[in-house]
Every structure is written in C-alpha cells, then in structure tokens.
Design an enzyme around this catalytic site. Structure first.
Site, PDB file in Angstrom:
ATOM      1  N   ARG A 115      -1.320  18.484   6.427  1.00  0.00           N
ATOM      2  CA  ARG A 115      -1.664  18.769   7.815  1.00  0.00           C
ATOM      3  C   ARG A 115      -1.827  20.276   8.029  1.00  0.00           C
ATOM      4  NH1 ARG A 115       2.101  15.148  11.292  1.00  0.00           N
ATOM      5  NH2 ARG A 115       1.416  13.521   9.873  1.00  0.00           N
TER       6      ARG A 115
ATOM      7  N   LYS B 147       4.480  -7.099   4.471  1.00  0.00           N
ATOM      8  CA  LYS B 147       4.723  -7.315   3.037  1.00  0.00           C
ATOM      9  C   LYS B 147       4.553  -8.781   2.678  1.00  0.00           C
ATOM     10  CE  LYS B 147       7.805  -3.339   2.908  1.00  0.00           C
ATOM     11  NZ  LYS B 147       9.206  -2.941   3.218  1.00  0.00           N
TER      12      LYS B 147
ATOM     13  N   GLY C 220       8.719  -1.326  -2.688  1.00  0.00           N
ATOM     14  CA  GLY C 220       8.974  -0.081  -3.405  1.00  0.00           C
ATOM     15  C   GLY C 220       8.866  -0.185  -4.912  1.00  0.00           C
TER      16      GLY C 220
ATOM     17  N   ASP D 153       7.438  -4.877   9.652  1.00  0.00           N
ATOM     18  CA  ASP D 153       7.301  -4.321   8.306  1.00  0.00           C
ATOM     19  C   ASP D 153       7.395  -5.427   7.258  1.00  0.00           C
ATOM     20  OD1 ASP D 153       7.631  -1.816   6.377  1.00  0.00           O
ATOM     21  OD2 ASP D 153       9.233  -3.233   5.879  1.00  0.00           O
TER      22      ASP D 153
ATOM     23  N   GLU E 255       0.620  -1.442  -5.660  1.00  0.00           N
ATOM     24  CA  GLU E 255       1.938  -1.980  -6.025  1.00  0.00           C
ATOM     25  C   GLU E 255       3.042  -1.415  -5.136  1.00  0.00           C
ATOM     26  OE1 GLU E 255       4.215  -4.224  -7.127  1.00  0.00           O
ATOM     27  OE2 GLU E 255       3.202  -4.253  -9.060  1.00  0.00           O
TER      28      GLU E 255
END
Lengths: 412, 412
Positions: B44, B204, B133, B200, B128
């Site tokens: 940024r 997934k 994670g 979230d 992946e």
C-alpha cells in the site's frame, strides 16, 4: 485431447492386488479419465475359475513375460518379499516401465539403488502404499515440506502392534489373548514376528526418514524393541503416572545427527497419538513452518492400501499423458549422520520382576526416579537417561541375584 | 539441466505475504532447486525503511504493473478481499501468468469462473492455502481420492471458533472472555463476525465440497449457525451426556443430495475431532476405499499458511520447468444437487431459557428426549429430527410466553 490407454501389468493377486483391480473397476469419472487398464496379471496358479473372474485380463504364471512385455507401460508389484520382487522390478525398470510397489522391505533396504535404476531409464518408481497404507504421508512430505525443515517424525507405523496394545489397554487383555484376537481378525499373521518385534515399523521408519531428512540410514542405525514384553501391569503403572503406552517409530534430527527408535513408548495421555486406537496408523510431523501436522488412517487392508497405489498410478498417468519423465519420488540423498548412543536421551520406564528390590539397591545401580511397587514387580519412571546408560543397566541387572529385568521403555 | 529462474510477483505484504518471503529466503536445497524468486511486491505504501528490509525485491504501490509485467511468471495474491483481488487475478491469468492465492472468500464464490479463465489461458490457479492453512487437504483430495468415492467431509475449519470453544470447555470461560483472549493472542480480529458467525468456515466448506464431490453449491445451500449463543452451561450439559461441543463444517452426500452445515455440533467425547484443541484445524474424510482419514494442523498463521503457498509454487515450478500446462486444481464440475430441509436429519441439542418449562409443554411443541434442568434453563437432547421440524420449533417457541429459545444445535 484423446489419450492412449495405459496398460498395467500386475504382479500378484493377493489382498492388495485384488483390491487394486476392484478399485479400477469402479466407475469413477476422474479415474476413468486417466485411462488406466490392468491387462495382465501374474499369479502363482491359473485356474479356469480364477480366469473367469477376470474376463478382460490375461492371467499368467510367467512374471517375467509381464515385466518385459512391450505393451505394458506400468508394472505394479504386489507379491512382496525381497529377492524375486527386486529382480522383477529391476527388469521392469530396465525395460523402460514405470513401477509402483507396496513392498516396504525391499524399498527400505534397496530403495536408493532401485531409484537410481529408475532415473537412469527415465521412468518413475513410486511406493506411497509401502508406508502406512492409506495415509498419503510420502507424497505429503514430498509436496509440502520442500521448504520446511522437519525436526521429527513420530509414527504409529504398525497396525498389528497398535491393535494388540489397544486391546491390552482398553480391555486389560493379556498379550497372548490380544495377539490371538488380532490373528482371528486378520490384523496379524500366523507368524507375527515382523510386526510385534518391530521390524515392519523399522522398514517404514527408514523410508520416512529418507523423505523427511533426505538421508538413507540402514537398519543397524535404528534402536529396535518389540512389544512382546508388555503386560497388563505396565499399562496400569503407566496410566497412574499419566501415560498411555503406544508402539512408536521415531526419527529425530538432533545436533548430533539422526536418532531413530522403534519401541513401545510411554506417551502422555493428552498427546494426540495416545488417542489413535485399534489397527490405525498415524504420523505426526514436527517442522519449522507448519509446526505440527498429524494424519491418522488405516495402515493396512486391501482397499486402503490399493487406494495409495492408485494415487501413484494417477501421478504416473498425468506424466505419461503429458510425455514427461515422472519426478523422482525422493530427490535428495545426503550421507546419513547418526547420533551415537551417548547422545540419544529420554526418560525411561523400567520394569523389574521381584518386588523386594529396594530403592537403595536400584540407586546403587544408578536407577532412580518415581517408583511403583506391587503385583510381583517394581516399576521406575526415571529422568532423562542416555541409551549408553540404559545399555549398562541391562548388563548390570543380569548380575543381581533375585532380580529380573522385564524391559526398559523410552518416554516420549 | 540448468533451469531458468521463475520470477514471482507478490501482491500484499501482510502476515501471509511476509511469511512467504521469509520461507523463500531460508536456505532449503529442495526449494532452491526450483529457482523460485520473488522479484516484485505490491504494497500500500513504500517507505525507504521497508524497501531496505527487502534489498533484492522491488516494492511498488502499482499492483497492475505486476500482474501485467512480462518478466513475472507467477503472481501470488495475498491482499484478500473480493473485488480488487478478483480484478488483479483475472488480469494476471489473462496475461498468461500462473496464480497462487490464499483468498478463500474469492475462491469460494468466484473460483469456478476464475478456473475457466485460467484454463483458457493454459495457466495454473492454485489455492491450497485458502482452506485450513497448513493442512494439505485440497491436494490430498485431488491426488488420493480420484478413485475413492467420498461420502462425507467433516472439518474444524475455523481456528478462531475452535480456540474460543476450547477456552470455554477447558477453563469454563464465558464467551466474551474467551473472545477477548483470542483477540489478545491474535487468533481473532477486532471485528470477529466472519469467524464466529460461521461465514469463514462456510467459504472453506464450499471449496472442500468442490474438491470432494465435484459440485459447486452456493452459500445459500449451506445451513449456517455461529458460536455466539454458547454459554458455559452448554458444555456442562453436553459433557453429562458424553459430548463435547466443536465448531464443525460438514458436507455429506446423501441419496437426496448434498447436506452442508456449519454449526457448533455435539460430538461424542471419544470422537477424534473432540480432541482437536485451541486454534487447530482438522479434517476427517469418510470414503469407500480408505474408510476414514483425518488430518490435524494449524489453520492459520504466517508460516503455516505461507508453507501451503510454497507447495503450490513447487507444483507450478515443476510444470513450468517441464514446459507443461499445470493440471487444473479441481477437474470436475457437475451440477450441484442439494438435499432439502425435510431430508437433513440429525439429533438436536435444544437450549431454552426459563426452568419452569415442563416436559409436557415441550412435548406439546413436539420436542421430546432426555432433559436437563437447572441454572435457569432447560436443555433437551432429542432423537433424529429434520431441519424442517427444527424450523417449525423456532417459530412456535417464539409464541410461548415466558420461554426463550437460546439455540438448537445438531449432534454429529
């Protein structure tokens, strides 16, 4: 793009071989897209009944004719054993065929040599099914850890031993009763020596070590201890101190080199491996980036093992269809550095028969720690001790009259 | 063979981006052999201090210049969010660059579209790191399950929720205290809504469903319930009946179609997922051949997540060096068939405020089962009930004076 069919020659139609044929017959679109087809199978005896079960596959007793067959692109070796399998695999590789095998004994001892033959002939040699059945541990080590230094691999690598110890923990069974049950359920062979003496787990540990640390130590570098000395009292004593006893295979990279050990270990009850039961296998990978990854699954059985062979076949198929030489399954081999016994340290669980041994007598032998007494034995949980010290204990304890060493187990 | 360096352009230098640069700087031989090099990073604001930390990498504020740079072969997107990321990824793919991303929101909603763009330009799009994670679950589903029909995927997919519930179980913490601790440890954001409300985990689950079942359902097909209604009493009541409460995401293929649910579930205490604690993620794959495989590992964090990006980069690197088009990450997309609420069945755990509710009153509403009473509430563990029946309960319960529904949780 229309792809050519990939003809597979299968050596052996036992548990794993027939599992493979069963899977390849299932109508799975992603599998079908790879056009893999078993066209020939080598068996010990061909009968009309058996041939009738496989109408579209040619059975033969001539293994050599398969590994030299110009129409066969991939050979799957599922006969086991070392000598004949090595000869057949070598011939297949030399004839330019890719090879998939579940033969852990052979790969553990001769894997490096066979990999070189494969590389020289620009073909693949894959063996995911050789270690921990359905758990995709080798491919995970290869794909996910190239940039992540591993410090330790800890596994429950022998399903038979885990099944037996689970029976002894959960139901207080004796070793003999637990073994009989394992045999009746097909989890142990009539001669269970390779499993219960730790040899099977050792072979797997050697292969895991190659993938995790890029080194190929030999069987003599592994400290091996079987499960046959365990008795229900051991599980009781361990649980009083907050431990389960699990059949582990451990390979650790220390500043002094590799420490490799196959033995029943005391494992804290809250440790993830303490909860892995029955005939399951498990692996726990400790590393710098990921920290800790664990995988649990069936370590044996027709379909679980054959499924890992299928994963190898898919990998090969993608390469064959693309016209590539498959990647080497393990691509580093640095000289093995092994820590010596004076550098291999862990607390120990010492079981001695004869409950009149005093704490002072033990201290005189250099054995001290927390002590439990009863049921005709003394059990000691020591602090961290080297393997050299343990070897001395073993010697000294044989010289003390009225005292019999049962075992000395490491503590994780 | 001398390989060309593969230049990587990185978008974003937050947790995951800086973790990636850190890993690629580690001197790992297997990684070095792939010659991956981050040459440009979009941030940024560029300050001299920041640029000085990365002497061999050019920082820029111009993301577009990276995704169109002819010297960049692979773009790693680590800025997150949907709109800008989608535009940048689309441009990168259109300019013939392979893309690696950890952006689960974007992939869950627009993954199918982006995959088609990638395929049209013969480049790879891998992610992946977007799911769980460090756990290599997507690649495992792709590599090991092409011939193995999956029946169910069960995951602990949100580390924040798992951390909070672990605190509430293990230490009897209130929801608010557990959330504060999670925030102070960096496991929860200042605005934790996406994590604790289940969004979230839903993203997934949608990606996992695509890999496991080859279908792309939408967010509206998932039954979503957050963890914010849970109180210490729930864990006590559940444990009396032999259950833990874990934040699960479940996708199951039933004869009536897919059932997808994100909710805190009651899980038997001996179930492997009951033992997955703290901020860990876990996935359990039930299938025909393997039967059951589980994987546990860190679901977030700089190095664990970046390590999965590295696995994607290695896969791409092998293809680039071989001159191949990378395989599609997920290669089937059949129309999603979703079971309706009348076919989604499980036992339920019903929490109602007001301890003078009688068993007869509950029975009149159609709610029956084992009952616990006390601490100002009534808790019921019912038999198997459809989602349609539960929806009716919710409506009816609002009409009964003096009675307040806290939640209705599914039982695994």
């Amino acid at each position: 793009m229309i792809m050519d069919t990939i003809n597979i020659g299968l050596l052996g139609l036992g548990t794993v071989g027939s599992g493979l044929v069963e899977i390849l017959r299932q109508p799975q679109p992603r599998l079908a897209a790879r056009r893999l087809k078993v066209t020939r199978i080598a068996v010990r005896t061909v009968t009309p009944e058996r041939q009738a079960q496989y109408p579209d596959i040619a059975l033969t007793t001539n293994s050599t004719s398969i590994v030299t067959d110009p129409n066969i692109k991939v050979v799957v070796e599922a006969i086991g054993g070392r000598t004949a399998a090595k000869e057949l695999i070598t011939t297949a590789l030399t004839f330019g065929k890719h090879v998939v095998t579940a033969n852990k004994d052979l790969i553990a001892t001769d894997g490096a040599e066979l990999s070189q033959i494969a590389a020289a002939h620009h073909v693949g040699l894959y063996y995911e099914a050789a270690v921990m059945g359905a758990i995709p541990v080798l491919r995970t080590l290869r794909n996910a850890y190239a940039g992540d230094p591993i410090s330790r691999i800890t596994g429950i690598a022998n399903g038979t031993s885990n099944f037996i110890l689970t029976q002894m923990i959960a139901h207080g069974a004796s070793y003999d009763d637990a073994l009989s049950l394992a045999q009746s359920k097909g989890f142990a062979e009539a001669n269970p020596a390779n499993d219960v003496d730790g040899l099977d787990a050792t072979y797997k540990l050697l292969i895991l070590t190659r993938f995790a640390f890029g080194m190929s130590p030999t069987i003599d570098d592994v400290s091996i201890q079987g499960i046959t000395t365990l008795q229900p009292q051991d599980f009781v004593a361990a649980s009083i101190w907050g431990y389960a006893i699990k059949p582990l295979a451990v390979s650790e990279l220390t500043p002094d080199g590799l420490c490799m050990r196959v033995a029943p270990h005391l494992v804290p009850l809250a440790h993830p491996l303490a909860a892995v039961r029955d005939e399951n296998n498990a692996v726990l990978i400790d590393s710098h980036n990921v920290n800790r990854l664990s995988m649990v699954g069936p370590g044996a059985g027709a379909l679980p093992t054959a499924n890992s062979i299928v994963a190898d076949l898919l990998d090969l198929a993608d390469n064959i269809h693309d016209g590539n030489t498959p990647e080497r399954f393990v691509d580093t081999d640095t000289p093995a550095v092994v820590a010596d016994a004076a550098h291999r340290v862990s607390p120990r669980f010492v079981g001695i028969r004869g409950d009149d041994v005093t704490r002072e007598q033990l201290a005189a032998l250099g054995i001290s720690g927390r002590v439990q007494r009863g049921r005709g034995r003394v059990t000691v949980l020591t602090g961290p001790v080297t393997d050299s010290a343990v070897a001395q204990w073993r010697q000294v304890l044989t010289t003390v009259p009225g005292l019999e060493l049962i075992h000395i187990l490491p503590v994780l």
